[in-house]
Design a protein around this motif. Structure first.
Motif, PDB file in Angstrom:
ATOM      1  N   ALA A 118      72.151  41.437  51.519  1.00  0.00           N
ATOM      2  CA  ALA A 118      71.719  40.173  50.921  1.00  0.00           C
ATOM      3  C   ALA A 118      70.437  40.359  50.119  1.00  0.00           C
ATOM      4  O   ALA A 118      70.305  39.854  48.989  1.00  0.00           O
ATOM      5  N   LEU A 119      69.478  41.090  50.679  1.00  0.00           N
ATOM      6  CA  LEU A 119      68.208  41.303  49.993  1.00  0.00           C
ATOM      7  C   LEU A 119      68.390  42.136  48.726  1.00  0.00           C
ATOM      8  O   LEU A 119      67.790  41.843  47.690  1.00  0.00           O
ATOM      9  N   MET A 120      69.236  43.165  48.797  1.00  0.00           N
ATOM     10  CA  MET A 120      69.459  44.015  47.623  1.00  0.00           C
ATOM     11  C   MET A 120      70.173  43.248  46.505  1.00  0.00           C
ATOM     12  O   MET A 120      69.792  43.344  45.329  1.00  0.00           O
ATOM     13  N   LEU A 121      71.193  42.478  46.861  1.00  0.00           N
ATOM     14  CA  LEU A 121      71.931  41.735  45.839  1.00  0.00           C
ATOM     15  C   LEU A 121      71.039  40.683  45.198  1.00  0.00           C
ATOM     16  O   LEU A 121      71.134  40.431  43.986  1.00  0.00           O
ATOM     17  N   LYS A 122      70.162  40.061  45.993  1.00  0.00           N
ATOM     18  CA  LYS A 122      69.207  39.111  45.417  1.00  0.00           C
ATOM     19  C   LYS A 122      68.278  39.807  44.435  1.00  0.00           C
ATOM     20  O   LYS A 122      68.018  39.303  43.327  1.00  0.00           O
ATOM     21  N   ASP A 166      64.595  33.429  58.467  1.00  0.00           N
ATOM     22  CA  ASP A 166      63.544  33.117  57.498  1.00  0.00           C
ATOM     23  C   ASP A 166      63.660  34.020  56.270  1.00  0.00           C
ATOM     24  O   ASP A 166      63.536  33.543  55.130  1.00  0.00           O
ATOM     25  N   SER A 167      63.894  35.308  56.485  1.00  0.00           N
ATOM     26  CA  SER A 167      64.027  36.241  55.357  1.00  0.00           C
ATOM     27  C   SER A 167      65.239  35.894  54.497  1.00  0.00           C
ATOM     28  O   SER A 167      65.184  35.955  53.260  1.00  0.00           O
ATOM     29  N   LEU A 168      66.322  35.520  55.140  1.00  0.00           N
ATOM     30  CA  LEU A 168      67.533  35.175  54.405  1.00  0.00           C
ATOM     31  C   LEU A 168      67.364  33.887  53.608  1.00  0.00           C
ATOM     32  O   LEU A 168      67.796  33.796  52.455  1.00  0.00           O
ATOM     33  N   ALA A 198      64.575  32.685  52.459  1.00  0.00           N
ATOM     34  CA  ALA A 198      63.664  32.955  51.340  1.00  0.00           C
ATOM     35  C   ALA A 198      64.392  33.642  50.193  1.00  0.00           C
ATOM     36  O   ALA A 198      64.101  33.400  49.018  1.00  0.00           O
ATOM     37  N   ALA A 199      65.354  34.511  50.535  1.00  0.00           N
ATOM     38  CA  ALA A 199      66.064  35.261  49.500  1.00  0.00           C
ATOM     39  C   ALA A 199      67.196  34.458  48.871  1.00  0.00           C
ATOM     40  O   ALA A 199      67.405  34.513  47.650  1.00  0.00           O
ATOM     41  N   LEU A 200      67.939  33.708  49.676  1.00  0.00           N
ATOM     42  CA  LEU A 200      69.177  33.099  49.195  1.00  0.00           C
ATOM     43  C   LEU A 200      69.112  31.596  49.006  1.00  0.00           C
ATOM     44  O   LEU A 200      69.932  31.024  48.281  1.00  0.00           O
ATOM     45  N   GLY A 201      68.184  30.930  49.683  1.00  0.00           N
ATOM     46  CA  GLY A 201      68.084  29.482  49.541  1.00  0.00           C
ATOM     47  C   GLY A 201      69.374  28.784  49.919  1.00  0.00           C
ATOM     48  O   GLY A 201      69.952  29.024  50.975  1.00  0.00           O
ATOM     49  N   GLU A 202      69.881  27.922  49.002  1.00  0.00           N
ATOM     50  CA  GLU A 202      71.088  27.142  49.284  1.00  0.00           C
ATOM     51  C   GLU A 202      72.350  27.984  49.289  1.00  0.00           C
ATOM     52  O   GLU A 202      73.422  27.473  49.671  1.00  0.00           O
ATOM     53  N   ARG A 203      72.256  29.224  48.877  1.00  0.00           N
ATOM     54  CA  ARG A 203      73.441  30.091  48.904  1.00  0.00           C
ATOM     55  C   ARG A 203      73.736  30.611  50.314  1.00  0.00           C
ATOM     56  O   ARG A 203      74.731  31.281  50.539  1.00  0.00           O
ATOM     57  N   LEU A 204      72.863  30.272  51.257  1.00  0.00           N
ATOM     58  CA  LEU A 204      73.064  30.626  52.660  1.00  0.00           C
ATOM     59  C   LEU A 204      73.453  29.395  53.460  1.00  0.00           C
ATOM     60  O   LEU A 204      72.837  28.339  53.327  1.00  0.00           O
ATOM     61  N   ARG A 205      74.500  29.534  54.295  1.00  0.00           N
ATOM     62  CA  ARG A 205      74.868  28.489  55.241  1.00  0.00           C
ATOM     63  C   ARG A 205      75.026  29.125  56.613  1.00  0.00           C
ATOM     64  O   ARG A 205      75.509  30.257  56.734  1.00  0.00           O
ATOM     65  N   THR A 206      74.595  28.394  57.643  1.00  0.00           N
ATOM     66  CA  THR A 206      74.668  28.916  59.001  1.00  0.00           C
ATOM     67  C   THR A 206      75.597  28.057  59.861  1.00  0.00           C
ATOM     68  O   THR A 206      75.812  26.867  59.580  1.00  0.00           O
TER      69      THR A 206
END
Length: 318
Positions: A132-136, A158-160, A162-170
């Motif tokens: 995720a961090l590399m693709l961002k 928190d790291s995810l 910060a990197a993905l914002g709304e592109r992350l869902r849990t």
């Protein structure tokens, strides 16, 4: 012969709690950190009841961040019941010494897809985080779905965010939330890639949804942490007519380890059910094969002609 590993001394520089069941370790190797890529894992020598065994843990984060120049970072989930590797790791304090291998990658991120869907289940976040961090960083089109039993188990959140914002869902089990795999897969662009790591039921569901969507199998990449199946681990017996041996495999040990201890050295590499090098023929079976690998296809597993000795087990036998 079995796979031989080159071990290097290392020291636990630090550790920290990520959740009640997940602990991160910083391991400083004697002689310095070797180059590695996102998706790599690290073999660690663990001592269980006086014997030495090998466990494999994904490297955390990015290889070009500040800490990666000095230490390897791994995260270990305390497994109860388990085979003892996580209990050994959790017994280590700062300054403890242990042996580690060199980074190896069977799950290397392929760059250049039009879209990426990342899915992590539980401790399966460990290789997916770096992706995720590399693709961002590369500006790729990526979204991520992250599931765990509870909100407290959503480590590195928190790291995810910060990197993905709304592109992350849990999603969490205790909130009765589940990933709708078909709804996530269907809108993907042609030749988009799905990268997933998690427990076996999640992987099998993803493979079925991917196939149902008519997607190319090569565009689905997966990794398991090799300790989950359809049944609880239980002892079972194995007979080897050619060696005139009958061996019991305890609930907390693998068939591969028991065979090697008995002098029946078996080829192996990943010890995670991914490479297939330790596959053995099944001549006769009492009970059911609990296939815990991602090497064999569903059709091959249903035939029960082979199993991966490093992770798969027998359930309900005599």
């Amino acid at each position: 012969m079995k796979n031989s590993l080159q071990w290097h001394p290392a020291t636990v520089r630090a550790h920290r709690e990520l959740s009640p069941t997940v602990r991160e370790f910083e391991l400083r190797p004697e002689g310095g950190v070797k180059a590695w890529t996102v998706g790599s894992h690290l073999n660690v020598e663990v001592r269980i009841d006086g014997r030495l065994e090998t466990r494999s843990y994904s490297l955390i984060g990015l290889p070009n961040d500040e800490r990666a120049a000095e230490v390897y970072r791994i995260a270990v989930k305390r497994a109860e019941p388990g085979r003892g590797g996580s209990r050994f790791m959790w017994s280590l304090e700062t300054g403890a010494e242990l042996n580690i291998g060199e980074p190896n990658n069977h799950f290397e991120l392929a760059i250049g897809a039009p879209q990426y869907l990342l899915i992590a289940g539980g401790i399966g976040i460990t290789p997916i985080l770096g992706m995720a961090l590399m693709l961002k960083q590369r500006g790729a089109e990526v979204r991520m779905r992250y599931a765990a039993r509870t909100a407290a188990e959503l480590v590195y959140l928190d790291s995810l965010r910060a990197a993905l914002g709304e592109r992350l869902r849990t999603f969490t089990d205790d909130a009765a939330q589940a990933i709708d795999l078909a709804a996530e897969i269907n809108p993907l662009a042609p030749r988009a890639q799905l990268w997933i790591c998690g427990p076996m039921p999640l992987l099998e569901a993803a493979r079925a949804a991917w196939a149902d969507a008519g997607r190319a199998a090569a565009d689905l990449r997966f990794e398991t942490f090799g300790n989950t199946g359809h049944f609880e681990a239980q002892p079972f017996w194995v007979e080897l007519p050619r060696h005139n041996l009958r061996l019991q495999v305890p609930a907390d040990r693998s068939l591969l380890d028991v065979l090697n201890d008995a002098g029946v050295e078996t080829l192996s590499d990943c010890k995670r059910g991914e490479c297939g090098l330790c596959a053995l023929d099944v001549v006769r079976i009492e009970g059911a094969v609990d296939h815990r690998d991602v090497f064999f296809s569903p059709q091959q597993k249903s035939g029960n002609r082979q199993l991966c000795a490093c992770v798969s087990r027998i359930s309900g036998g005599g």
